[in-house]
Design a protein around this motif. Structure first.
Motif, PDB file in Angstrom:
ATOM      1  N   ALA B  21       0.807  -1.205   0.000  1.00 25.23           N
ATOM      2  CA  ALA B  21       0.000   0.000   0.000  1.00 25.23           C
ATOM      3  C   ALA B  21       0.846   1.263   0.000  1.00 25.23           C
ATOM      4  O   ALA B  21       0.456   2.269  -0.560  1.00 25.23           O
ATOM      5  CB  ALA B  21      -0.916  -0.014   1.221  1.00 25.23           C
ATOM      6  N   SER B  22       2.012   1.210   0.623  1.00 26.19           N
ATOM      7  CA  SER B  22       2.790   2.437   0.737  1.00 26.19           C
ATOM      8  C   SER B  22       3.758   2.639  -0.425  1.00 26.19           C
ATOM      9  O   SER B  22       4.385   3.663  -0.543  1.00 26.19           O
ATOM     10  CB  SER B  22       3.580   2.414   2.039  1.00 26.19           C
ATOM     11  N   LEU B  23       3.869   1.642  -1.311  1.00 19.45           N
ATOM     12  CA  LEU B  23       4.783   1.772  -2.428  1.00 19.45           C
ATOM     13  C   LEU B  23       4.022   2.197  -3.674  1.00 19.45           C
ATOM     14  O   LEU B  23       2.846   1.918  -3.808  1.00 19.45           O
ATOM     15  CB  LEU B  23       5.470   0.434  -2.718  1.00 19.45           C
ATOM     16  N   GLY B  24       4.726   2.843  -4.585  1.00 17.78           N
ATOM     17  CA  GLY B  24       4.082   3.137  -5.860  1.00 17.78           C
ATOM     18  C   GLY B  24       4.098   4.613  -6.179  1.00 17.78           C
ATOM     19  O   GLY B  24       4.714   5.428  -5.492  1.00 17.78           O
ATOM     20  N   VAL B  25       3.418   4.949  -7.288  1.00 14.17           N
ATOM     21  CA  VAL B  25       3.386   6.339  -7.752  1.00 14.17           C
ATOM     22  C   VAL B  25       1.964   6.743  -8.099  1.00 14.17           C
ATOM     23  O   VAL B  25       1.084   5.905  -8.245  1.00 14.17           O
ATOM     24  CB  VAL B  25       4.264   6.519  -9.013  1.00 14.17           C
ATOM     25  N   GLU B  26       1.764   8.049  -8.257  1.00 18.67           N
ATOM     26  CA  GLU B  26       0.479   8.559  -8.717  1.00 18.67           C
ATOM     27  C   GLU B  26       0.310   8.177 -10.186  1.00 18.67           C
ATOM     28  O   GLU B  26       1.291   7.986 -10.900  1.00 18.67           O
ATOM     29  CB  GLU B  26       0.449  10.084  -8.579  1.00 18.67           C
ATOM     30  N   PRO B  27      -0.945   8.100 -10.645  1.00 18.91           N
ATOM     31  CA  PRO B  27      -1.181   7.689 -12.036  1.00 18.91           C
ATOM     32  C   PRO B  27      -0.457   8.575 -13.059  1.00 18.91           C
ATOM     33  O   PRO B  27      -0.080   8.098 -14.120  1.00 18.91           O
ATOM     34  CB  PRO B  27      -2.700   7.829 -12.199  1.00 18.91           C
ATOM     35  N   TRP B  28      -0.258   9.857 -12.733  1.00 19.69           N
ATOM     36  CA  TRP B  28       0.378  10.733 -13.710  1.00 19.69           C
ATOM     37  C   TRP B  28       1.897  10.743 -13.606  1.00 19.69           C
ATOM     38  O   TRP B  28       2.572  11.451 -14.331  1.00 19.69           O
ATOM     39  CB  TRP B  28      -0.168  12.169 -13.581  1.00 19.69           C
ATOM     40  N   GLU B  29       2.444   9.917 -12.685  1.00 16.83           N
ATOM     41  CA  GLU B  29       3.896   9.877 -12.526  1.00 16.83           C
ATOM     42  C   GLU B  29       4.505   8.648 -13.199  1.00 16.83           C
ATOM     43  O   GLU B  29       5.596   8.218 -12.873  1.00 16.83           O
ATOM     44  CB  GLU B  29       4.260   9.867 -11.041  1.00 16.83           C
ATOM     45  N   ARG B  30       3.783   8.074 -14.169  1.00 16.46           N
ATOM     46  CA  ARG B  30       4.258   6.827 -14.779  1.00 16.46           C
ATOM     47  C   ARG B  30       4.961   7.049 -16.115  1.00 16.46           C
ATOM     48  O   ARG B  30       5.046   6.141 -16.938  1.00 16.46           O
ATOM     49  CB  ARG B  30       3.083   5.868 -14.941  1.00 16.46           C
ATOM     50  N   ASP B  31       5.468   8.275 -16.325  1.00 17.80           N
ATOM     51  CA  ASP B  31       6.074   8.557 -17.624  1.00 17.80           C
ATOM     52  C   ASP B  31       7.241   7.622 -17.933  1.00 17.80           C
ATOM     53  O   ASP B  31       7.350   7.104 -19.046  1.00 17.80           O
ATOM     54  CB  ASP B  31       6.516  10.026 -17.707  1.00 17.80           C
ATOM     55  N   LEU B  32       8.117   7.381 -16.959  1.00 15.21           N
ATOM     56  CA  LEU B  32       9.273   6.510 -17.215  1.00 15.21           C
ATOM     57  C   LEU B  32       8.838   5.052 -17.347  1.00 15.21           C
ATOM     58  O   LEU B  32       9.340   4.313 -18.187  1.00 15.21           O
ATOM     59  CB  LEU B  32      10.320   6.653 -16.100  1.00 15.21           C
ATOM     60  N   LEU B  33       7.890   4.647 -16.505  1.00 12.63           N
ATOM     61  CA  LEU B  33       7.409   3.260 -16.558  1.00 12.63           C
ATOM     62  C   LEU B  33       6.690   2.972 -17.870  1.00 12.63           C
ATOM     63  O   LEU B  33       6.613   1.828 -18.307  1.00 12.63           O
ATOM     64  CB  LEU B  33       6.456   2.993 -15.385  1.00 12.63           C
ATOM     65  N   ALA B  34       6.150   4.031 -18.506  1.00 12.56           N
ATOM     66  CA  ALA B  34       5.402   3.850 -19.744  1.00 12.56           C
ATOM     67  C   ALA B  34       6.316   3.637 -20.944  1.00 12.56           C
ATOM     68  O   ALA B  34       5.856   3.233 -22.003  1.00 12.56           O
ATOM     69  CB  ALA B  34       4.503   5.047 -20.002  1.00 12.56           C
ATOM     70  N   LYS B  35       7.603   3.891 -20.783  1.00 12.10           N
ATOM     71  CA  LYS B  35       8.518   3.724 -21.917  1.00 12.10           C
ATOM     72  C   LYS B  35       8.530   2.274 -22.373  1.00 12.10           C
ATOM     73  O   LYS B  35       8.475   1.353 -21.565  1.00 12.10           O
ATOM     74  CB  LYS B  35       9.946   4.117 -21.511  1.00 12.10           C
ATOM     75  N   ASP B  36       8.644   2.099 -23.688  1.00  8.41           N
ATOM     76  CA  ASP B  36       8.742   0.758 -24.276  1.00  8.41           C
ATOM     77  C   ASP B  36       9.755  -0.113 -23.555  1.00  8.41           C
ATOM     78  O   ASP B  36       9.493  -1.270 -23.242  1.00  8.41           O
ATOM     79  CB  ASP B  36       9.243   0.866 -25.730  1.00  8.41           C
TER      80      ASP B  36
END
Lengths: 446, 74, 157
Positions: B21-36
């Motif tokens: 529950a305490s780990l992770g990012v906000e939905p709009w902070e996934r720019d790097l994770l979204a990379k191919d």
């Protein structure tokens, strides 16, 4: 068996030179260009051609075509087509000798000789395999996805068909994904010459031998109890795989995955072409007997992987621990470091280390006079060994968003003596030669 | 030893699921994770070819799965 | 700094939400008034997007069409959450937008609206209340989204 791929992500084409030029032009002219069809292409196709070559042993060419299409709103189909062609010689499991050896080929198709001091190899097996698979993934509910697929693979002496299904569920704003999958496969083994009897006799003579060393006795049953003693043409085995996974976003740069897997194999698991040498106290081979493995195998593994987004690339490291009831326990560490070069290219060094313990029925040879064990194999792939791979990949964007890449790797396996004393002349021979292979591959993705 | 490791791994999985529950990012902070290249199945062909080589030449197979990560969209 | 949003999102994207005043924010776009609150009297469709979000490529053509169809009664605002503006600019050249873009690189407005996914959109009625919230963009639901806009437009002020 490889379990399904479950992707819920939409890949984002990296901005490339032509897009940057278009943007610059826009700024200059103050107008918007016509909407390019590029980012909305229907099919994403990834093709590969790979050459695998061991020094003095097996070579293979493998080609893969992977095609993916998003039918809208996360309904995704992936089709894969693989062809591979194998030539060259594989170790038979027989032990080297200080003199020439003559062995018959399966199905009595002649004989071949092994030079003094050489590890016996059999080059009968030139084969081509074709594999086709399809996978469908779609949302099941707001936060979950279902994926199912099937695959078929065929070569002249082996056929495999499998299905798989998995379910993935997102929690905590998709920072956590839990998944569970099941795969079933059914294989039919139809070896050249038929299924040999366990520890059946394989025609053999020490020295240059005669032209005809006679039929393989392994395929005849000398019982005269009246029971039909035909050789079996083929046999089969089923495999059930279970996989449980947890993927966790750690922070903006880091993703981790933990998987646990359980696999059960039931059926013919022996390699029908592999033998063991029966040696006497002087280390001289007296006979060759076909190997025999248990017909059940239960495997488990734990897998952990981390991917970390660097400012100019990605670091990827994984560890797998596997163990089974044949006592083959292994550790695998696999790592890749992608380093972006300029706007459109990257290099990626790769390092892998593998270590396994010998199966409890592995032995490099049998000793004359000792009673036969229930199971035995001299196949070095079930023996104690370490292996490492070192490689480099180079990739670059071409045309409008396509990618061309090249991969060159070196793979070395070092089988080890798992504690077996070597009688007589065997002490002067290398019974555990290393196997060295080169992998060269080119990919094109569009 | 093998059983202890397995039990530990299952426990770790369970703890992770609860403690995540305490780990992770906000939905709009996934720019790097979204990379191919940050996708778990990036270089799928390479991984499949490697898997085939190691399955044929070694005594162990399997391990990877590909669910999760990415941009987290839709 | 991470917000500890420990929301177990088991609910389906139930789109209509209990009406609450839409958090106000500055609109630094030439064609718009100073703040969101100044748009009362019009239906406002606020969309949060980023260049790396693939469904956003499908949502833009639809939003352009809605803006054109209901011009005068509907104001579409696209809030960009890219941390680097040049990425947004590149996206916009490939996927043009006829509605104004507001830049929120630090995610300040996003936090106010407690986004649960990407993209996220909020339909605000003429009184400035959030009436519908969408997590994600699904092409097959476009007509449903349009119905919601129409319903709010037909309400009196």
């Amino acid at each position: 068996m490889q379990l399904t791929k479950l992707t819920n992500l939409h890949t984002n084409k990296v901005p490339n030179i032509s897009a940057a030029l278009a943007a610059a032009t826009c700024a200059l002219l103050g107008t918007l260009p016509a909407q390019a069809a590029g980012p909305l292409e229907d099919w994403k196709i990834d093709t590969s051609l790979m050459y695998y070559g061991e020094t003095d042993r097996v070579s293979a060419i493998e080609t893969v075509i992977n095609a993916e299409k998003d039918f809208g709103d996360e309904h995704i189909f992936v089709g894969k087509f693989v062809v591979d062609a194998l030539t060259g010689a594989s170790a038979t499991g027989a032990v080297a000798q200080s003199t020439v050896q003559t062995v018959s080929r399966p199905s009595g198709a002649g004989t071949y000789q092994i030079a003094a001091g050489d590890t016996p190899l059999d080059d009968t097996f030139k084969d081509t395999r074709v594999q086709v698979s399809g996978q469908w993934t779609q949302p099941w509910s707001d936060n979950s996805r279902l994926s199912s697929g099937a695959q078929i693979s065929a070569e002249h002496d082996y056929f495999s068909a499998g299905i798989n299904s998995s379910y993935a569920y997102d929690l905590f704003n998709k920072n956590t994904t839990l998944s569970a999958g099941l795969a079933l496969s059914y294989d039919i083994i139809k070896p050249e010459g038929g299924i040999p009897l366990p520890f059946g006799l394989k025609s053999y003579s020490a020295g240059p031998g005669e032209d005809d060393v006679g039929d393989d006795d392994a395929y005849e049953n000398d019982d005269d109890d009246g029971i039909d003693a035909r050789r079996a043409d083929n046999d089969n085995k089923t495999t059930v795989d279970l996989l449980f996974g947890l993927t966790q976003v750690i922070n903006r740069r880091m993703l981790m995955q933990f998987n646990l897997g359980y696999s059960m194999v039931d059926g013919y698991s022996t390699d029908p072409y592999k033998v063991l040498s029966v040696v006497n106290g002087l280390g001289l081979t007296q006979q060759l007997l076909y190997e025999n493995r248990p017909d059940k195998r239960a495997k488990t593994f734990a897998f952990w992987q981390t991917k970390y987004a660097l400012n100019n690339g990605v670091a990827d490291i994984s560890y797998r621990y596997a163990s089974d009831d044949w006592d083959v326990n292994s550790h695998t560490i696999d790592s890749r470091l992608r380093i972006n070069v300029g706007d459109n290219s990257y290099i990626q060094p790769h390092l892998r280390y593998y270590q396994q313990s010998a199966a409890n029925f592995y032995q490099p040879f049998l000793i004359e006079g000792q009673s036969l064990p229930e199971f035995a194999t001299a196949d070095y792939r079930l023996g104690e060994m370490t292996a490492y791979t070192i490689g480099l990949k180079y990739g670059t964007q071409v045309n409008d968003g396509d990618e061309l890449s090249f991969r060159l790797e070196y793979y070395q396996q070092s089988p080890k003596n798992a504690g077996f004393a070597e009688p007589g002349s065997l002490q002067n021979l290398d019974l555990y030669p290393s196997i060295k292979a080169v992998i060269a591959q080119v990919n094109y993705r569009f | 030893m093998k059983k202890t490791i397995m039990k530990f791994a299952v426990l770790l999985l369970a703890i992770q699921a609860i403690g995540c529950a305490s780990l992770g990012v906000e939905p709009w902070e996934r720019d790097l994770l979204a990379k191919d290249e940050m996708a778990l199945d990036a270089e799928g062909n390479d991984l499949g070819l490697d898997d085939h080589i190691y399955f044929s030449k070694e005594g162990t197979s399997g391990g990877r799965a590909f669910a999760g990560g990415g941009c987290g969209c839709n | 700094m991470l917000l500890c949003s420990v929301v177990l999102t088991t609910s389906v994207a139930a789109e209509s939400v209990p009406a609450s005043l839409a958090p106000n924010f500055a609109l630094n776009a030439p064609s718009l008034p100073a703040t969101l609150a100044d748009l009362k009297g019009k239906v406002v469709y606020v969309d949060f997007w980023a260049s790396w979000c693939k469904p956003c490529r499908k949502s833009f053509p639809w939003m352009n069409a809605m803006q054109e169809k209901f011009a005068g009664e509907l104001q579409v605002i696209a809030i960009n959450l890219d941390s680097e503006q040049h990425l947004a600019t590149e996206f916009l050249h490939k996927v043009p937008a006829s509605m104004p873009i507001v830049y929120d690189p630090e995610g300040v407005i996003a936090k106010q609206y407690q986004l649960l996914g990407m993209p996220s959109s909020y339909l605000i009625d003429k009184k400035g209340q959030v009436r519908f919230a969408h997590k994600g963009f699904f092409t097959e639901r476009s007509s449903q989204y349009e119905q919601e806009i129409l319903a709010l437009i037909q309400e009196s002020e």
